[in-house]
Design a protein around this motif. Sequence first.
Motif, PDB file in Angstrom:
ATOM      1  N   UNK A  64       6.027  16.390   9.286  1.00 38.64           N
ATOM      2  CA  UNK A  64       6.779  15.151   9.546  1.00 38.64           C
ATOM      3  C   UNK A  64       6.464  14.059   8.521  1.00 38.64           C
ATOM      4  N   UNK A  65       7.340  13.061   8.469  1.00 39.46           N
ATOM      5  CA  UNK A  65       7.105  11.904   7.607  1.00 39.46           C
ATOM      6  C   UNK A  65       6.039  11.022   8.237  1.00 39.46           C
ATOM      7  N   UNK A  66       5.160  10.470   7.421  1.00 41.60           N
ATOM      8  CA  UNK A  66       4.023   9.734   7.974  1.00 41.60           C
ATOM      9  C   UNK A  66       4.254   8.249   8.169  1.00 41.60           C
ATOM     10  N   UNK A  67       5.216   7.688   7.456  1.00 42.82           N
ATOM     11  CA  UNK A  67       5.382   6.236   7.548  1.00 42.82           C
ATOM     12  C   UNK A  67       5.735   5.821   8.974  1.00 42.82           C
ATOM     13  N   UNK A  68       5.154   4.698   9.362  1.00 43.64           N
ATOM     14  CA  UNK A  68       5.299   4.231  10.744  1.00 43.64           C
ATOM     15  C   UNK A  68       6.754   4.236  11.237  1.00 43.64           C
ATOM     16  N   UNK A  69       7.673   3.822  10.361  1.00 40.46           N
ATOM     17  CA  UNK A  69       9.040   3.690  10.868  1.00 40.46           C
ATOM     18  C   UNK A  69       9.707   5.034  11.170  1.00 40.46           C
ATOM     19  N   UNK A  70       9.119   6.124  10.699  1.00 42.78           N
ATOM     20  CA  UNK A  70       9.672   7.438  11.041  1.00 42.78           C
ATOM     21  C   UNK A  70       9.115   7.951  12.380  1.00 42.78           C
ATOM     22  N   UNK A 102       0.828  -1.188   0.000  1.00 42.63           N
ATOM     23  CA  UNK A 102       0.000   0.000   0.000  1.00 42.63           C
ATOM     24  C   UNK A 102       0.877   1.259   0.000  1.00 42.63           C
ATOM     25  N   UNK A 103       1.903   1.237   0.841  1.00 44.96           N
ATOM     26  CA  UNK A 103       2.792   2.396   0.940  1.00 44.96           C
ATOM     27  C   UNK A 103       3.587   2.590  -0.359  1.00 44.96           C
TER      28      UNK A 103
END
Lengths: 375, 206
Positions: B67-73, A144-145
């Motif tokens: 900010x960056x949205x992806x979980x790992x950030x 999805x990402x």
Amino acid sequence: MDILSGVFSRVRSISNPAPAPPRGPNVAANFDSRTTSLARKPSDTSIPEPPKIQIQPTADTQQDIVKLSVLKSMAFSPCITLQAKEHVQVSLQHLDNLKCGTLTIRGRVWLLRMRAGRDQMQQRRDTQCYQRLKKAQVSPIHLDQIQKDLDRTYPQYAIFHEATFQKAMSDVLHAIAAYRPEVGYCQGMGYIVGFLNTLMTEEDTFWFVIQMMDKLGMSNYWSPSLTALPKSFFLIEKLIDTHLPRLGRHFKETGMCPSMYATPWIMTLFLYNYSIPFVTRLWDLILYEGLYYVYVIALSILTAHEEDMLTMQMEDLMSLLQPSSRRGEKEQDVEEVLRRANRMKFSVHASLVKFEDQWLQQQLTKEGMSMHATI
Amino acid sequence: MAGQMRKALTYKLVLLGDAGVGKTAIAVQFVKGQFNPFLESTIGASFMNQTVTLPDETLIKFQIWDTAGQERFHSLAPMYYRGAQAAIVVYDITNRNSFEKAKEWIKELQQQGDPNVVVAFVGNKVDMPEARKIQPSEGESYASENGLFFIETSAKTAENVSELFMKIAKQLPSIQRQKDITSGPSNPGVKPGVGAPSKGKGGCCG
């Protein structure tokens, strides 16, 4: 983990003589011993010996052969000659004519350098491996990402909007997530994959990125906990304090710290910050010297802006150092950046060895305020 | 001319939320008045600033950390919200997961952030009503339960974007004044230009 492995390889290189490099001048063959650790020694001469790379003759045109020989001898040098310039440098116009997934001359040189060629990588012997991986099961969160980010990677370059190009990017990223589930997909990898796919085939790109994870240690920067990033911030801050002390003081007074600007330097090896032609030249040297060169280049870039930055407040500093918003504007002369980097590399390297030890001490003793504790 | 002479009160604002909900788009719409469907993914964080004028002529300058949205950030986020006086937590009204993620951000801010931080709970992408999954009432009730203010926006059409920032701005000085009164003269109050992560307690560079 990467910290330990970095130190381990350094300790090993001190206590035991480095494993004898394979005979012959093939730089690609020496790659392992040269680039796994950040603390790899810089090349001994101020202008590194041009690496001699054996490339199998293929059906090249005369022009290709000339370019190949120039690239082989000059691309990894920080001081290219005027005559070599047109062959080594990349123009934006050239980028417009790119076809994705075609192996270019530079792509061939880089693949060899990274030991990612078909006959250099054990894993690549299974020719169906990549084909299977791009259809393998992968967590829907990653898929999805990946899909979300396709349109949001290098939007200013037309080629990145083409359906076939995006399909290739998506397949490579899918295969990486399948092959390295512990890393999966990290935002920023799309820039790497897309960029490489303008220089080589889809399958080459995949294996090149796998080698970047293993040989350059990029998996530690892309892992779900971004393990190595805090160390990078620490190293950058220490380097600025040491090599650009006036700027270091000014940054502290204005509240600037590396986490505010340096993440994409490390995670995309400058792709997020500068134009493709500019970064192509930076990568020539990073692939030759090793990951420590990211810090050398970072300091070279900061040095060029130092006088200006000393008069700026945080907001202007951020807009100067900030990624992407400035890409495409007038950039520094990349060859000058590389020449300056070359002059600084020995002292920067020596500092890095010292600061890596300091970082390790901090981690081991849990003294002071380590990044981990802060986060 | 007189307006330019006045010093703006500077506040640090952070945008949080799942990847692709439109955090950067909201900031760019507010700062530049533009919408670009192909904005780059944010790697790490990006910084912008914009000044607004309140009806009483007070100038409020926002230092916006996107900010960056992806979980790992996520692990980097405290560096940006620490010391922030305002936070905008964004979800995408067409995406249930992003709503759940936004609630997690609110919880984290309540536990880790400054208790006086002004928090806006924002449902973005109202220009896509046909794909809506989260009704306004749902967002609204969550916001009121948690003492946040709620607004739905479209970074694409600019609907409610400047209203969002104006609403935050109006809440800020009053909080600050209250703080000044309660804590007496020893409290330095608003410090223009301060608010970068490293200045906060436990700065990002240790």
